[in-house]
Design a protein around this motif. Sequence first.
Motif, PDB file in Angstrom:
ATOM      1  N   MET A  11      37.352  41.337  34.647  1.00 14.98           N
ATOM      2  CA  MET A  11      36.821  40.603  34.303  1.00 14.98           C
ATOM      3  C   MET A  11      37.046  39.413  34.860  1.00 14.98           C
ATOM      4  SD  MET A  11      31.937  40.505  36.077  1.00 14.98           S
ATOM      5  CE  MET A  11      32.292  40.124  33.915  1.00 14.98           C
ATOM      6  N   GLU A  12      37.525  38.921  35.993  1.00 14.69           N
ATOM      7  CA  GLU A  12      38.504  38.173  36.264  1.00 14.69           C
ATOM      8  C   GLU A  12      36.997  36.574  36.644  1.00 14.69           C
ATOM      9  OE1 GLU A  12      41.618  37.542  39.024  1.00 14.69           O
ATOM     10  OE2 GLU A  12      40.109  39.277  39.569  1.00 14.69           O
ATOM     11  N   GLN A  16      39.424  32.468  38.218  1.00 13.92           N
ATOM     12  CA  GLN A  16      40.663  33.030  38.293  1.00 13.92           C
ATOM     13  C   GLN A  16      40.638  33.812  39.829  1.00 13.92           C
ATOM     14  OE1 GLN A  16      39.846  35.241  35.104  1.00 13.92           O
ATOM     15  NE2 GLN A  16      42.320  34.894  34.074  1.00 13.92           N
ATOM     16  N   LEU A  17      38.639  34.637  40.414  1.00 14.22           N
ATOM     17  CA  LEU A  17      38.732  35.144  40.685  1.00 14.22           C
ATOM     18  C   LEU A  17      38.806  34.387  42.417  1.00 14.22           C
ATOM     19  CD1 LEU A  17      37.267  37.741  41.478  1.00 14.22           C
ATOM     20  CD2 LEU A  17      35.163  36.736  42.390  1.00 14.22           C
ATOM     21  N   GLU A  18      40.200  35.422  43.290  1.00 10.66           N
ATOM     22  CA  GLU A  18      40.524  34.844  44.526  1.00 10.66           C
ATOM     23  C   GLU A  18      39.584  36.087  45.110  1.00 10.66           C
ATOM     24  OE1 GLU A  18      42.703  32.535  44.913  1.00 10.66           O
ATOM     25  OE2 GLU A  18      42.721  32.065  43.265  1.00 10.66           O
ATOM     26  N   TYR A  20      36.855  37.921  46.587  1.00  8.92           N
ATOM     27  CA  TYR A  20      35.214  37.417  46.696  1.00  8.92           C
ATOM     28  C   TYR A  20      34.617  37.514  48.244  1.00  8.92           C
ATOM     29  CZ  TYR A  20      35.223  32.331  46.348  1.00  8.92           C
ATOM     30  OH  TYR A  20      36.438  30.988  47.314  1.00  8.92           O
ATOM     31  N   ASP A  42      28.330  36.571  33.881  1.00  6.24           N
ATOM     32  CA  ASP A  42      29.256  37.309  34.996  1.00  6.24           C
ATOM     33  C   ASP A  42      29.129  38.795  35.016  1.00  6.24           C
ATOM     34  OD1 ASP A  42      30.322  35.180  36.109  1.00  6.24           O
ATOM     35  OD2 ASP A  42      32.352  35.259  34.163  1.00  6.24           O
ATOM     36  N   ILE A  65      29.926  36.445  40.011  1.00  6.02           N
ATOM     37  CA  ILE A  65      30.411  35.545  38.886  1.00  6.02           C
ATOM     38  C   ILE A  65      30.110  34.320  39.386  1.00  6.02           C
ATOM     39  CG2 ILE A  65      32.479  35.463  38.444  1.00  6.02           C
ATOM     40  CD1 ILE A  65      31.773  38.895  38.245  1.00  6.02           C
ATOM     41  N   LYS A  80      30.831  33.321  42.928  1.00  4.60           N
ATOM     42  CA  LYS A  80      30.888  33.682  43.618  1.00  4.60           C
ATOM     43  C   LYS A  80      30.342  35.479  43.729  1.00  4.60           C
ATOM     44  CE  LYS A  80      35.453  31.500  42.855  1.00  4.60           C
ATOM     45  NZ  LYS A  80      36.204  31.825  42.431  1.00  4.60           N
ATOM     46  N   LEU A  82      30.065  39.568  45.174  1.00  3.36           N
ATOM     47  CA  LEU A  82      30.928  40.220  45.677  1.00  3.36           C
ATOM     48  C   LEU A  82      30.235  40.968  46.435  1.00  3.36           C
ATOM     49  CD1 LEU A  82      32.360  39.100  42.761  1.00  3.36           C
ATOM     50  CD2 LEU A  82      33.991  41.521  43.090  1.00  3.36           C
TER      51      LEU A  82
END
Length: 119
Positions: A11-12, A16-18, A20, A42, A65, A80, A82
């Motif tokens: 999991m990012e 880092q998570l782009e 979402y 998370d 996240i 974030k 998802l």
Amino acid sequence: SNSTGSLGNLMESFAQLESYDLLAIVEMLNPEMCGRNTPIFDGYRGQFFWHINGESCSDWLACYILEHGELHPGNSSKCKVLLSGTIKELSVPNFKIGAQFAIREGTKIIAIGKIIEVR
């Protein structure tokens, strides 16, 4: 081997998570307000409770996240979100900045979120 880290490695992190769907401020309810006694982390998968097409009782699958990797009852955090499946097809035009949603476990609301960015 590290048995606790297997999911975390896949999991990012928040930074880092782009890819979402929503950025939100999420506030976890206190246990006194019938919230959880324990933090969420998370990858938490509470139901995304969203009013859609006039139906007021819609729970959708989602993954969360958190800005600092965990969120404790009574605290708030950037998060974030998802979303999975049908809600993305049905609801993307309906997501508005400032709109609120709930995060539920069964019928129990454990957190309230406010959308601050729609992707």
